[in-house]
Write a protein that holds these residues in place. Structure first.
Motif, PDB file in Angstrom:
ATOM      1  N   GLY A  34      47.920   6.235 -13.367  1.00  0.00           N
ATOM      2  CA  GLY A  34      47.965   6.258 -14.835  1.00  0.00           C
ATOM      3  C   GLY A  34      48.270   5.362 -15.887  1.00  0.00           C
ATOM      4  O   GLY A  34      47.599   4.989 -16.745  1.00  0.00           O
ATOM      5  N   GLY A  35      49.461   4.763 -15.438  1.00  0.00           N
ATOM      6  CA  GLY A  35      49.857   3.645 -16.315  1.00  0.00           C
ATOM      7  C   GLY A  35      49.105   2.347 -16.176  1.00  0.00           C
ATOM      8  O   GLY A  35      49.265   1.705 -17.149  1.00  0.00           O
ATOM      9  N   PRO A 165      49.846  11.604 -16.494  1.00  0.00           N
ATOM     10  CA  PRO A 165      50.883  12.052 -15.731  1.00  0.00           C
ATOM     11  C   PRO A 165      50.572  12.211 -13.948  1.00  0.00           C
ATOM     12  O   PRO A 165      50.747  13.365 -13.907  1.00  0.00           O
ATOM     13  N   ILE A 166      50.656  10.925 -13.378  1.00  0.00           N
ATOM     14  CA  ILE A 166      50.021  11.230 -11.911  1.00  0.00           C
ATOM     15  C   ILE A 166      51.027  11.560 -11.137  1.00  0.00           C
ATOM     16  O   ILE A 166      52.134  10.816 -11.447  1.00  0.00           O
ATOM     17  N   ASP A 167      51.179  12.510 -10.511  1.00  0.00           N
ATOM     18  CA  ASP A 167      52.151  12.872  -9.489  1.00  0.00           C
ATOM     19  C   ASP A 167      52.225  11.887  -8.146  1.00  0.00           C
ATOM     20  O   ASP A 167      51.370  12.474  -7.439  1.00  0.00           O
ATOM     21  N   THR A 168      53.433  11.240  -8.356  1.00  0.00           N
ATOM     22  CA  THR A 168      53.408  10.489  -6.797  1.00  0.00           C
ATOM     23  C   THR A 168      54.411  10.767  -5.962  1.00  0.00           C
ATOM     24  O   THR A 168      54.740   9.987  -5.085  1.00  0.00           O
ATOM     25  N   SER A 169      55.152  11.587  -6.205  1.00  0.00           N
ATOM     26  CA  SER A 169      56.332  12.122  -5.635  1.00  0.00           C
ATOM     27  C   SER A 169      55.980  12.697  -4.199  1.00  0.00           C
ATOM     28  O   SER A 169      56.607  12.685  -3.220  1.00  0.00           O
ATOM     29  N   THR A 170      54.632  13.324  -4.057  1.00  0.00           N
ATOM     30  CA  THR A 170      54.086  14.154  -2.982  1.00  0.00           C
ATOM     31  C   THR A 170      52.674  13.638  -2.774  1.00  0.00           C
ATOM     32  O   THR A 170      52.072  13.292  -3.711  1.00  0.00           O
ATOM     33  N   TRP A 171      52.326  13.694  -1.596  1.00  0.00           N
ATOM     34  CA  TRP A 171      51.043  12.975  -1.244  1.00  0.00           C
ATOM     35  C   TRP A 171      50.112  14.240  -1.744  1.00  0.00           C
ATOM     36  O   TRP A 171      49.098  13.997  -2.406  1.00  0.00           O
ATOM     37  N   LEU A 172      50.380  15.385  -1.521  1.00  0.00           N
ATOM     38  CA  LEU A 172      49.401  16.603  -2.220  1.00  0.00           C
ATOM     39  C   LEU A 172      49.499  16.916  -3.434  1.00  0.00           C
ATOM     40  O   LEU A 172      48.301  16.803  -4.096  1.00  0.00           O
ATOM     41  N   VAL A 175      46.910  14.281  -4.721  1.00  0.00           N
ATOM     42  CA  VAL A 175      45.637  14.781  -4.511  1.00  0.00           C
ATOM     43  C   VAL A 175      45.226  15.604  -5.775  1.00  0.00           C
ATOM     44  O   VAL A 175      44.050  15.478  -5.969  1.00  0.00           O
ATOM     45  N   ARG A 176      46.044  16.254  -5.980  1.00  0.00           N
ATOM     46  CA  ARG A 176      45.902  17.350  -6.985  1.00  0.00           C
ATOM     47  C   ARG A 176      45.594  16.658  -8.362  1.00  0.00           C
ATOM     48  O   ARG A 176      44.773  16.995  -9.103  1.00  0.00           O
ATOM     49  N   SER A 177      46.313  15.759  -8.473  1.00  0.00           N
ATOM     50  CA  SER A 177      46.245  15.215  -9.806  1.00  0.00           C
ATOM     51  C   SER A 177      44.880  14.186  -9.891  1.00  0.00           C
ATOM     52  O   SER A 177      44.069  14.111 -10.827  1.00  0.00           O
ATOM     53  N   ARG A 178      44.279  13.734  -8.415  1.00  0.00           N
ATOM     54  CA  ARG A 178      42.965  12.983  -8.539  1.00  0.00           C
ATOM     55  C   ARG A 178      41.966  13.991  -8.827  1.00  0.00           C
ATOM     56  O   ARG A 178      40.832  13.728  -9.583  1.00  0.00           O
ATOM     57  N   ILE A 179      42.081  15.361  -8.621  1.00  0.00           N
ATOM     58  CA  ILE A 179      41.035  16.198  -8.633  1.00  0.00           C
ATOM     59  C   ILE A 179      41.027  16.739 -10.238  1.00  0.00           C
ATOM     60  O   ILE A 179      40.139  16.981 -10.949  1.00  0.00           O
ATOM     61  N   GLU A 180      42.360  16.908 -10.502  1.00  0.00           N
ATOM     62  CA  GLU A 180      42.534  17.359 -12.233  1.00  0.00           C
ATOM     63  C   GLU A 180      41.956  16.298 -12.889  1.00  0.00           C
ATOM     64  O   GLU A 180      41.455  16.699 -14.192  1.00  0.00           O
TER      65      GLU A 180
END
Length: 371
Positions: A34-35, A165-172, A175-180
């Protein structure tokens, strides 16, 4: 044009490694994918991004059009219906691109290429007049939209908006961020579809003009491409890069594709004049080109594992080094790709993804017909 076209393999390899040069900024940005949308922090970073931004993706698009034209020519020689089973190839590419986007990489281009390939498949075998009409219409549409976006960016603050705010702390979580945020990450479709149509059809026409040939005719085409593409495109690219964020659309979707044609001509000329035995670099780039789809996916997997927090988190540990870390990450991933591709292509005729993809493509055709 029987057998493999050496220049085409090298060009594909350069395009894949060059595309990594754009994508590596996404993986190494401290704020994550995202950044990256916030743009460069200073002129030095902007100029360094300019080296790869849009050019090699444009080159890849031209080469995709050349590949489509080669498949059309092969079908015609064999007396096969066209586009026929080619549409199944496009469907497979769309599915593969969807998986790649959701599971691996936010800025996947395979989905876009799949859609454009269907349109171009119905045009590529038509008369020159029809092809020129489609090419010209897509170009006008593309330039009109780039102009509109550029005007709107001048009216606004000249940016693409804040970081996500893309969550890169976990792979899942990623994945949720890409969908959102699919609407944001897939928004590039409005640029890519008309531009890719132009570049696909241009690639098909360049193949017919002899752009890849090691001949006097081919050399003339290559010189013109290198002269106009680099002579006009590079100065324009520098100007639009330094002009500010308001000119982002012109920089990436107009200036860079012009340079792509110059790269096609210059690299092809260089390949035809390299008579020395293959060294590691040439062999590695050629191997990457022969397994381009596998390497495109592999580069994003490797970079994700190395850079993201759910992996080795090198960005968290080394991100303070700035552009040095980014360049170093590109060198490391490129070296791994060339080593891996060279090892694989010595033992197999296709890359791993290409082999699976070819099986999926052939499987329906091998089914017995019920009587």
């Amino acid at each position: 044009m029987g057998g493999r076209i050496t220049a085409l393999d090298v060009l594909r390899g350069v395009a894949i490694l060059g595309t990594l040069g754009t994508n590596i900024w996404i993986f190494t940005h401290p704020a994550g994918p995202g950044g990256f949308l916030t743009g460069a922090d200073d002129w030095g970073e902007a100029l360094l991004r300019m080296v790869s931004n849009g050019k090699f993706l444009g080159l890849l698009s031209i080469l995709f059009g050349i590949g489509l034209a080669l498949q059309h020519a092969s079908a015609v020689r064999r007396g096969q219906k066209w586009p026929g089973w080619y549409l199944w190839r496009s469907a497979l590419l769309l599915f593969e691109g969807l998986l790649h986007y959701v599971l691996i990489f936010e800025f996947d281009v395979l989905m876009f290429y799949a859609i454009v390939s269907v349109v171009v498949a119905f045009v590529v075998g038509r008369s020159d007049r029809v092809v020129r009409a489609w090419l010209g219409g897509a170009l006008v549409l593309h330039l009109a939209f780039v102009g509109l976006v550029t005007w709107l960016m001048h009216l606004g603050d000249g940016s693409l908006g804040g970081s996500l705010p893309i969550d890169t702390s976990t792979w899942l979580g990623q994945v949720r961020s890409r969908i959102e945020y699919a609407d944001v990450f897939r928004a590039e479709v409005v640029f890519v579809l008309p531009l890719s149509t132009v570049l696909f059809l241009a690639g098909a026409r360049l193949l017919r003009a002899g752009a890849l040939e090691d001949s006097e005719r081919g050399l003339r085409v290559q010189r013109r491409l290198a002269g106009w593409g680099l002579g006009l495109g590079l100065p324009l690219n520098v100007v639009t890069t330094l002009a500010g964020g308001e000119w982002f659309a012109v920089d990436r979707y107009v200036s860079a594709p012009i340079v792509s044609f110059g790269l096609l001509g210059a690299i092809t000329m260089l390949v035809h004049r390299m008579r020395a035995p293959e060294g590691f670099l040439r062999r590695g780039v050629t191997s990457v080109g022969r397994s381009a789809l596998s390497c495109y996916i592999a580069q994003n997997v490797i970079a994700s594992v190395l850079c993201y927090r759910w992996g080795l988190d090198l960005t968290g540990r080394l991100g303070h080094l700035g552009v040095w870390y980014t360049v170093g990450a590109w060198v490391v991933v490129s070296a791994l790709l060339m080593l891996g591709a060279s090892w694989w292509m010595k033992r197999f005729s296709r890359g791993p993804v290409e082999a699976a993809w070819n099986w999926a493509y052939r499987a329906p055709q091998r089914r017995p017909v019920a009587v």
